[in-house]
Design an enzyme around this catalytic site. Sequence first.
Site, short mmCIF file in Angstrom:
data_model
loop_
_atom_site.label_atom_id
_atom_site.label_comp_id
_atom_site.label_asym_id
_atom_site.label_seq_id
_atom_site.Cartn_x
_atom_site.Cartn_y
_atom_site.Cartn_z
N GLU A 70 8.42 8.67 -3.20
CA GLU A 70 9.53 7.71 -3.08
C GLU A 70 10.04 7.24 -4.44
O GLU A 70 11.24 7.16 -4.66
CB GLU A 70 9.09 6.49 -2.25
N ASP A 89 4.54 8.20 0.15
CA ASP A 89 5.05 6.83 -0.01
C ASP A 89 3.89 6.00 -0.56
O ASP A 89 2.91 5.75 0.15
CB ASP A 89 5.52 6.27 1.34
N ILE A 91 3.63 2.87 -1.37
CA ILE A 91 3.46 1.66 -0.54
C ILE A 91 4.55 1.70 0.53
O ILE A 91 5.73 1.48 0.23
CB ILE A 91 3.59 0.36 -1.35
N ASP A 92 4.17 2.00 1.74
CA ASP A 92 5.14 1.87 2.83
C ASP A 92 5.02 0.43 3.34
O ASP A 92 3.93 -0.03 3.68
CB ASP A 92 4.85 2.85 3.96
N THR A 94 6.91 -2.10 1.43
CA THR A 94 6.88 -2.81 0.14
C THR A 94 7.23 -4.30 0.31
O THR A 94 6.63 -5.16 -0.32
CB THR A 94 7.86 -2.14 -0.85
N ASP A 226 8.56 7.96 4.50
CA ASP A 226 8.22 6.89 5.45
C ASP A 226 7.57 7.46 6.71
O ASP A 226 6.80 6.78 7.37
CB ASP A 226 9.48 6.12 5.87
C1 LIP Z 1 10.57 0.93 4.71
C2 LIP Z 1 10.09 1.45 6.06
C3 LIP Z 1 10.76 0.64 7.15
C4 LIP Z 1 12.11 1.25 7.24
C5 LIP Z 1 12.85 1.02 5.94
C6 LIP Z 1 12.04 1.31 4.67
P1 LIP Z 1 9.42 1.05 2.23
O1 LIP Z 1 9.80 1.61 3.70
O2 LIP Z 1 8.81 1.66 6.26
O3 LIP Z 1 10.10 0.76 8.39
O4 LIP Z 1 12.84 0.72 8.32
O5 LIP Z 1 14.02 1.83 5.99
O6 LIP Z 1 12.21 2.62 4.26
O7 LIP Z 1 10.72 0.95 1.50
O8 LIP Z 1 8.75 -0.25 2.37
O9 LIP Z 1 8.56 2.12 1.65
#
Ligand code: LIP
Length: 286
Positions: A70, A89, A91-92, A94, A226
Amino acid sequence: MKNADLQSIRSFLVKLAKDAGEILKSHSGKESFQFKQSPIDLVTRIDKLIEKKIFNELKVKYPEFSFIGEETYDKDLTNLGVGPTFIVDPIDGTTNFIHNFPFSCISIGFTINRKPVVGVIYNPHLNLMLHAVKGRGAYLNDEKFPPVSKSHNNLSLQSSLIALEAGSTRSGDAFDKKMATIRNLLDEEKGFIHGSRSFGASTMNLFYVATGQLDAYWDGGCQSWDVCAGWIILEETGGIVVSGIPNKWEVSVDSRVYLFVRGASERDQKQFVIDFWGHVSGDLFY
Ligand code: LIP
């Protein structure tokens, strides 16, 4: 690639995710943030640090494989090819991480021919280590996921609980269509689903669809990192993935609009998808 190789890749990714998860947890709620594409698309130095650490370790162990992450992704230069590729990713969730809401995860997927074949997700706050290899089942902390069963009902749109996210693209035509779709689904005179949930992390949404506690997850605007790891974990529990845009049964991991449906009979899954698509307000382009 042989199945034994995929299993050894999985073991390596589990270790990587565990180590990275310790870093994530120790910094959760303690970091300042910067904006990426918009003021609701956030990043911290820990996202970048974890991605670098994972990248470095993968490069030493699997130098011949491609890497998409990412924080180093460049939309003009990065393309998912047919060769073996790690999709990461760091940190998914964030935003959850910044707020110390305990739904932020390390997510590492692995594709061959552009299809997810290994997935590892680690939530260090709740100590959830999820992993799957294509054809070998999905595991939660080394226990095989039990088959999805819901005694109170079969899968059907009207009695469903669905993960729906605002996401981080909050303007323009796609956002209008997304909100209109969410409204259609909730409306007493339209979809009238039991309810929606937003965990702010695709990984956690997919975890609950894989366990069957959620019936589906629909999103637009998210990216391959993601969903890649959660995709194969869900498939290995009997769930399916189709496009979030009507009438597209085949969907690629980088298509950005997805509908994930929990394990159920093929007939119920198909009917659910058709009923769901009937409430989508047009094509969403990102
Ligand atoms: C987020 C996702 C979230 C999605 C957002 C975003 P991040 O990821 O996990 O569910 O709706 O579009 O991408 O930015 O925290 O890695």
